[in-house]
Write a protein that holds these residues in place. Sequence first.
Motif, PDB file in Angstrom:
ATOM      1  N   THR A  68       3.979  12.554  -2.417  1.00 11.49           N
ATOM      2  CA  THR A  68       3.425  11.989  -3.353  1.00 11.49           C
ATOM      3  C   THR A  68       2.030  11.473  -2.503  1.00 11.49           C
ATOM      4  OG1 THR A  68       5.192  11.291  -4.777  1.00 11.49           O
ATOM      5  CG2 THR A  68       3.097   9.777  -4.724  1.00 11.49           C
ATOM      6  N   ALA A  69       0.845  11.765  -3.120  1.00 13.70           N
ATOM      7  CA  ALA A  69      -0.288  11.416  -2.338  1.00 13.70           C
ATOM      8  C   ALA A  69      -0.999  10.474  -3.189  1.00 13.70           C
ATOM      9  CB  ALA A  69      -1.141  12.587  -2.283  1.00 13.70           C
ATOM     10  N   ASN A  70      -0.944   9.269  -2.543  1.00 11.08           N
ATOM     11  CA  ASN A  70      -1.477   8.061  -3.055  1.00 11.08           C
ATOM     12  C   ASN A  70      -3.131   7.961  -2.559  1.00 11.08           C
ATOM     13  OD1 ASN A  70       0.453   6.850  -4.749  1.00 11.08           O
ATOM     14  ND2 ASN A  70       1.445   6.137  -2.884  1.00 11.08           N
ATOM     15  N   LEU A  71      -3.993   8.239  -3.147  1.00 14.87           N
ATOM     16  CA  LEU A  71      -5.504   8.782  -2.949  1.00 14.87           C
ATOM     17  C   LEU A  71      -6.251   7.491  -3.020  1.00 14.87           C
ATOM     18  CD1 LEU A  71      -5.575  12.414  -4.384  1.00 14.87           C
ATOM     19  CD2 LEU A  71      -4.797  11.557  -1.783  1.00 14.87           C
ATOM     20  N   ALA A  72      -7.177   7.219  -2.275  1.00 16.37           N
ATOM     21  CA  ALA A  72      -8.177   6.121  -2.160  1.00 16.37           C
ATOM     22  C   ALA A  72      -9.308   6.859  -3.152  1.00 16.37           C
ATOM     23  CB  ALA A  72      -8.971   6.155  -0.786  1.00 16.37           C
ATOM     24  N   VAL A  73      -9.913   5.854  -3.938  1.00 19.09           N
ATOM     25  CA  VAL A  73     -10.885   5.975  -4.898  1.00 19.09           C
ATOM     26  C   VAL A  73     -12.437   6.926  -4.308  1.00 19.09           C
ATOM     27  CG1 VAL A  73     -10.218   4.442  -6.573  1.00 19.09           C
ATOM     28  CG2 VAL A  73     -11.813   3.828  -5.009  1.00 19.09           C
ATOM     29  N   SER A  74     -12.454   6.634  -3.041  1.00 14.62           N
ATOM     30  CA  SER A  74     -13.810   7.253  -2.329  1.00 14.62           C
ATOM     31  C   SER A  74     -13.817   8.744  -2.391  1.00 14.62           C
ATOM     32  CB  SER A  74     -13.772   6.771  -0.868  1.00 14.62           C
ATOM     33  OG  SER A  74     -12.528   6.936  -0.083  1.00 14.62           O
ATOM     34  N   ALA A  75     -12.462   9.312  -2.631  1.00 17.72           N
ATOM     35  CA  ALA A  75     -12.455  10.888  -2.931  1.00 17.72           C
ATOM     36  C   ALA A  75     -13.551  11.044  -4.031  1.00 17.72           C
ATOM     37  CB  ALA A  75     -11.254  11.365  -2.861  1.00 17.72           C
ATOM     38  N   GLN A  76     -13.785  10.285  -5.133  1.00 12.54           N
ATOM     39  CA  GLN A  76     -14.310  10.545  -6.326  1.00 12.54           C
ATOM     40  C   GLN A  76     -15.816  10.029  -6.090  1.00 12.54           C
ATOM     41  OE1 GLN A  76     -12.622  11.483  -9.590  1.00 12.54           O
ATOM     42  NE2 GLN A  76     -10.782  10.243  -9.345  1.00 12.54           N
ATOM     43  N   GLY A  77     -16.202   9.585  -4.807  1.00 10.15           N
ATOM     44  CA  GLY A  77     -17.568   9.377  -4.584  1.00 10.15           C
ATOM     45  C   GLY A  77     -17.928   7.665  -4.666  1.00 10.15           C
ATOM     46  N   ARG A  78     -19.115   7.304  -4.681  1.00 11.87           N
ATOM     47  CA  ARG A  78     -19.625   6.036  -4.578  1.00 11.87           C
ATOM     48  C   ARG A  78     -19.580   5.335  -5.762  1.00 11.87           C
ATOM     49  NH1 ARG A  78     -23.462   7.711  -1.078  1.00 11.87           N
ATOM     50  NH2 ARG A  78     -22.858   7.106   1.125  1.00 11.87           N
ATOM     51  N   GLU A  79     -19.470   6.045  -6.921  1.00 10.83           N
ATOM     52  CA  GLU A  79     -19.400   5.302  -8.392  1.00 10.83           C
ATOM     53  C   GLU A  79     -17.940   4.935  -8.370  1.00 10.83           C
ATOM     54  OE1 GLU A  79     -21.268   6.827 -12.254  1.00 10.83           O
ATOM     55  OE2 GLU A  79     -21.170   8.675 -10.934  1.00 10.83           O
ATOM     56  N   ARG A  88     -12.590 -12.126 -16.919  1.00  9.67           N
ATOM     57  CA  ARG A  88     -13.577 -11.496 -17.676  1.00  9.67           C
ATOM     58  C   ARG A  88     -13.062 -10.080 -18.728  1.00  9.67           C
ATOM     59  NH1 ARG A  88     -17.840 -12.438 -13.958  1.00  9.67           N
ATOM     60  NH2 ARG A  88     -17.564 -10.401 -13.168  1.00  9.67           N
ATOM     61  N   PRO A  89     -13.559  -9.754 -19.692  1.00  9.61           N
ATOM     62  CA  PRO A  89     -12.956  -8.600 -20.330  1.00  9.61           C
ATOM     63  C   PRO A  89     -13.319  -7.312 -19.473  1.00  9.61           C
ATOM     64  CG  PRO A  89     -14.792  -9.519 -21.508  1.00  9.61           C
ATOM     65  CD  PRO A  89     -14.375 -10.272 -20.573  1.00  9.61           C
ATOM     66  N   LEU A  90     -12.150  -6.619 -19.302  1.00  7.36           N
ATOM     67  CA  LEU A  90     -12.336  -5.248 -18.383  1.00  7.36           C
ATOM     68  C   LEU A  90     -13.047  -4.144 -19.208  1.00  7.36           C
ATOM     69  CD1 LEU A  90     -11.244  -4.285 -15.532  1.00  7.36           C
ATOM     70  CD2 LEU A  90      -9.682  -2.916 -17.025  1.00  7.36           C
ATOM     71  N   GLU A  91     -13.950  -3.619 -18.746  1.00 11.48           N
ATOM     72  CA  GLU A  91     -14.643  -2.379 -19.365  1.00 11.48           C
ATOM     73  C   GLU A  91     -14.672  -1.334 -18.439  1.00 11.48           C
ATOM     74  OE1 GLU A  91     -18.520  -3.470 -20.837  1.00 11.48           O
ATOM     75  OE2 GLU A  91     -17.648  -5.365 -21.705  1.00 11.48           O
ATOM     76  N   PRO A  92     -13.410  -0.364 -18.561  1.00 12.22           N
ATOM     77  CA  PRO A  92     -13.638   0.876 -17.628  1.00 12.22           C
ATOM     78  C   PRO A  92     -14.876   1.820 -17.900  1.00 12.22           C
ATOM     79  CG  PRO A  92     -11.623   0.436 -18.692  1.00 12.22           C
ATOM     80  CD  PRO A  92     -12.420  -0.420 -19.298  1.00 12.22           C
ATOM     81  N   LYS A  93     -15.349   2.212 -16.865  1.00  9.07           N
ATOM     82  CA  LYS A  93     -16.471   3.235 -17.025  1.00  9.07           C
ATOM     83  C   LYS A  93     -16.172   4.442 -16.324  1.00  9.07           C
ATOM     84  CE  LYS A  93     -19.849  -0.453 -17.904  1.00  9.07           C
ATOM     85  NZ  LYS A  93     -20.675  -1.446 -17.136  1.00  9.07           N
ATOM     86  N   PHE A  94     -16.023   4.279 -14.966  1.00 13.33           N
ATOM     87  CA  PHE A  94     -15.871   5.650 -14.406  1.00 13.33           C
ATOM     88  C   PHE A  94     -14.785   6.239 -14.296  1.00 13.33           C
ATOM     89  CE2 PHE A  94     -14.607   8.207 -10.750  1.00 13.33           C
ATOM     90  CZ  PHE A  94     -15.781   8.917 -10.513  1.00 13.33           C
TER      91      PHE A  94
END
Lengths: 336, 336
Positions: A155-166, A182-188
């Motif tokens: 089970t590979a728990n991966l860092a978000v940086s693999a998906q880049g700066r955004e 504050r209300p959460l607005e997912p984007k990336f």
Amino acid sequence: MTQTFDIAVIGATGTVGETLVQVLEELEFPVGTLHLLASSESAGHSVPFRGKNVRVREVDEFDFSKVQLAFFAAGPAVTLSFAPRATAAGCGLIDLSGALPADQAPQVVPEANPHVLSTLKKPFQLSSPSPSATALAVVLAPLRGLLDIQRVSVTANLAVSAQGREAVSELARQTAELLNVRPLEPKFFDRQMAFNLLAQVGTPDAQGHTSLEKRLVHELRAVLGMPLLKISVTCVQAPVFFGDSLSVSLQLGAAVNLEAVNQALEAAPGVELVEAGDYPTAVGDAVGQDVVYVGRVRAGVDDPAELNLWLASDNVRKGAALNAVQLAQLLIKDLV
Amino acid sequence: MTQTFDIAVIGATGTVGETLVQVLEELEFPVGTLHLLASSESAGHSVPFRGKNVRVREVDEFDFSKVQLAFFAAGPAVTLSFAPRATAAGCGLIDLSGALPADQAPQVVPEANPHVLSTLKKPFQLSSPSPSATALAVVLAPLRGLLDIQRVSVTANLAVSAQGREAVSELARQTAELLNVRPLEPKFFDRQMAFNLLAQVGTPDAQGHTSLEKRLVHELRAVLGMPLLKISVTCVQAPVFFGDSLSVSLQLGAAVNLEAVNQALEAAPGVELVEAGDYPTAVGDAVGQDVVYVGRVRAGVDDPAELNLWLASDNVRKGAALNAVQLAQLLIKDLV
């Protein structure tokens, strides 16, 4: 006088590309001229190298005959578009995107299968495996001869940086929003990433596997030279900026000799074994380091033919940029 | 007129205890008098129940003959101290701490092994398994008859709330410090928990296993009635407030029939199967819910005798408080 090599880095403004430039400098790679390349969007930025800012230019217009070696550190589409031009110009290449088939650009991890390099024909085409496969290969290579490994569950728990700066910015932004109620607005990400785990990194195929999971299976088998190894894998997106954490369970054909495993890991290049009772973390140990940290070395709760490990590795550095530069170090012996 | 039962909740001010009181109210459990108990530190607080605030009293001074049933929702030490007094007073008990041996207080999950209840002698002693074992049992029970399960590999990414309110506050505090670029001072956790994963929950024994990992293995075998099942487990502390995420890989004796698995999970009580291609998350789906969410149902990348699953479950509610109250609901049929 030392021979130097003119180098291109494609995807120079990304997390991996920028680290790759840093590593070239830190390891005193004999770079002559460094050409930093990116898409038209990122062209015009600059990246520091040896105390100067090197301007990033458009990859579209680049003449690959100017360099002996190109690192492809952007996405698979960029590799597929420009690798043929590099090869046609006689330029060796190391791809980090996973885009090229293994028979064209074999996957290599210096600690696991460096012998593959001697079989290459010019112009060289090599693949640096995905960060998780690289970390696993570094740790499992020294155990291959010691253990009868029948199955690897990861089970590979991966860092978000693999998906880049955004992705990095989005985790920070979501976290701040939640802490400030504050209300959460997912984007990336398409849902809440902060204080949550996402079970899927990328889009699954009809069988339910993501390309990252398939890539890990195929790369790990190739690099370990174990084409029939059974590998179960789940890649998970963790709310971590940098550093991958891998929970690994090996099923063995016989009872594990833990002392021998510990000795092999102690002696292995690219591995840092933490002492029994302690364990490494991605953020506290692995980030910024040139080794894969290993801890929680133990048999099963009551199965002596099971070996469990916990790996922490810098996905951007050890899992990608450093591995690619180490491959280049081995390659230039033949380029000379 | 409905018969009512006088109930004690020990550990009433903890995350599980407080949720247990809520669930008693929500499920309209026929509570006569509710006695909320805790250590001397927490005594004097009050917890809402049916529109009133019920004062929490010291467990030390409690006369267990006043109640027919006691929930032990504090730590193992509290159960070990007071369970004998409860039993001596003729009071039935449901322990959530894992302190009592299986032959004294068998572990039961209503969806998996409710038949055990009919074998109990008064005063009843029951154990509600750990949240991860409960979630796994709910999902694997309907698959027992369908699959030849030879091994279960689990990486359990656990929410900090399992460690109580202090752990929840510490994750929030550490996160805020890091986002505000203030120096991190770990207190409850011995290292950075925010944006990081800790490979070990609790102190490992000489073999490297934590008591939580051993508990999961033993409980899951007991509840599934599969005493020889091989189970590999790693319990990981994730930077998540509420909700456990379990990455599960089953090794089977034959190729998996995914359609049959999906049908069995669709029909199973206590399970919510998300549609193929999607996946559940702890925070977005499971928290506050009475079911274990399952997704990413798939075979191995090229091993048809492998079944992979992703489980998301509310560790406090479904994994603990609700399971205990559901046990009580079944028990009172016999208490009448």
